[in-house]
Design an enzyme around this catalytic site. Structure first.
Site, PDB file in Angstrom:
ATOM      1  N   SER A   1       0.852  -1.193   0.000  1.00  0.00           N
ATOM      2  CA  SER A   1       0.000   0.000   0.000  1.00  0.00           C
ATOM      3  C   SER A   1       0.882   1.236   0.000  1.00  0.00           C
ATOM      4  CB  SER A   1      -0.890  -0.001   1.250  1.00  0.00           C
ATOM      5  OG  SER A   1      -1.553   1.236   1.411  1.00  0.00           O
TER       6      SER A   1
ATOM      7  N   TYR B   1      -2.003  -0.301  10.630  1.00  0.00           N
ATOM      8  CA  TYR B   1      -2.119  -0.673   9.216  1.00  0.00           C
ATOM      9  C   TYR B   1      -0.832  -0.325   8.479  1.00  0.00           C
ATOM     10  CZ  TYR B   1      -3.977  -0.913   4.447  1.00  0.00           C
ATOM     11  OH  TYR B   1      -4.179  -1.229   3.121  1.00  0.00           O
TER      12      TYR B   1
END
Length: 267
Positions: free
Chosen positions: A177, A190
């Site tokens: 990501s 995250y």
């Protein structure tokens, strides 16, 4: 002074990498990279029951791949299986698997090897997001983020990489990501898990290179926040630019998979 020097160094490295990526994109826009034929390849996608995983499954279905779909959501995974067949896939296998559980990953992996064969393209896509500020996030949720977003990569690589090495043929795809490249407010766990996934995949890339395992290809993908439900309501503000979520149907990753690059690649 030392802090300023370190910050300046990081900035120059970032700008240098950005310039290199821009030049690379411009060059390959004029000189397209050779495409990899994935017809008949056994492609395993984790988190295939929805979102990006489903979109990837449909794209590989159109390209003639044999699909192995993993997801903890049995209903969603079976729906993806049905859609993949409608998209043209002749062989699709759906397995219910909790990627956060090491024993479960190994068990289902053994089942796949017996019922389908050796996986030749592994796409670690499964992911979760808590969306809570660090001190507000329960310990068990942070641990779950690491179990799914990072540790699952360890277990799937352990399960399928040996056969790729033995066959001198395989492709490892890590869906990291943009949050695995830079910290984001409210996404501490995250970001950390995606940083870990990126670092792990990059290390495996280096290992395959050093050990001259030329048949093993690697790809690391760092998309921006995608409008698939995980980041519903999320917006980002950057000065002077303000951006929203990427529309998944038009993600560059899908076009990249359509022309899946037959070379080691680090993004």
């Amino acid at each position: 002074m030392s802090f300023n020097l370190q910050s300046s160094k990081k900035l120059f490295i970032f700008l240098g990498k950005s310039l290199f990526s821009l030049l690379e994109a411009m060059i390959f826009a004029l000189l397209p990279k050779p495409r990899k034929n994935v017809a008949g390849e056994i492609v395993l996608i984790t988190g295939a029951g929805s979102g990006l995983g489903r979109l990837l499954a449909l794209q590989f279905a159109r390209l003639g791949s044999v699909l192995v779909l993993w997801d903890i959501n049995k209903e969603g995974n079976e729906e993806t299986c049905k859609m993949a067949r409608e998209a043209g896939a002749t062989r699709v296998h759906a397995y219910t698997c909790d990627c956060s559980q090491k024993e479960g990953v190994y068990r289902v992996a053994d089942q796949v090897k017996k019922e389908v064969g050796d996986v030749s393209i592994l796409i670690n896509n499964a992911g979760i997001v808590t969306g809570k500020k660090f001190l507000d996030c329960p310990d068990e949720l942070m641990e779950k983020s690491f179990d799914v977003n990072f540790k699952a990569h360890l277990w799937t690589y352990k399960a399928f990489l040996p056969a790729m090495i033995a066959n001198d043929h395989g492709h490892l795809v890590c869906i990291s990501s943009s949050a695995g490249l830079s910290g984001v407010n409210g996404l501490a766990d995250y970001c950390a898990s995606k940083f870990a996934a990126f670092g792990f995949a990059e290390s495996v890339f280096v290992e395959t290179f050093v050990q001259k395992q030329k048949g093993i290809k690697t790809t690391i993908v760092c998309p921006f926040f995608i409008k698939t439900g995980m980041f519903e309501g999320c917006t980002t503000g950057f000065l002077p630019l303000k951006t929203g979520l990427l529309i998944a149907d038009y993600l560059g990753i899908l076009h990249a998979m359509d022309g899946f690059v037959d070379q080691k690649k680090k993004l």
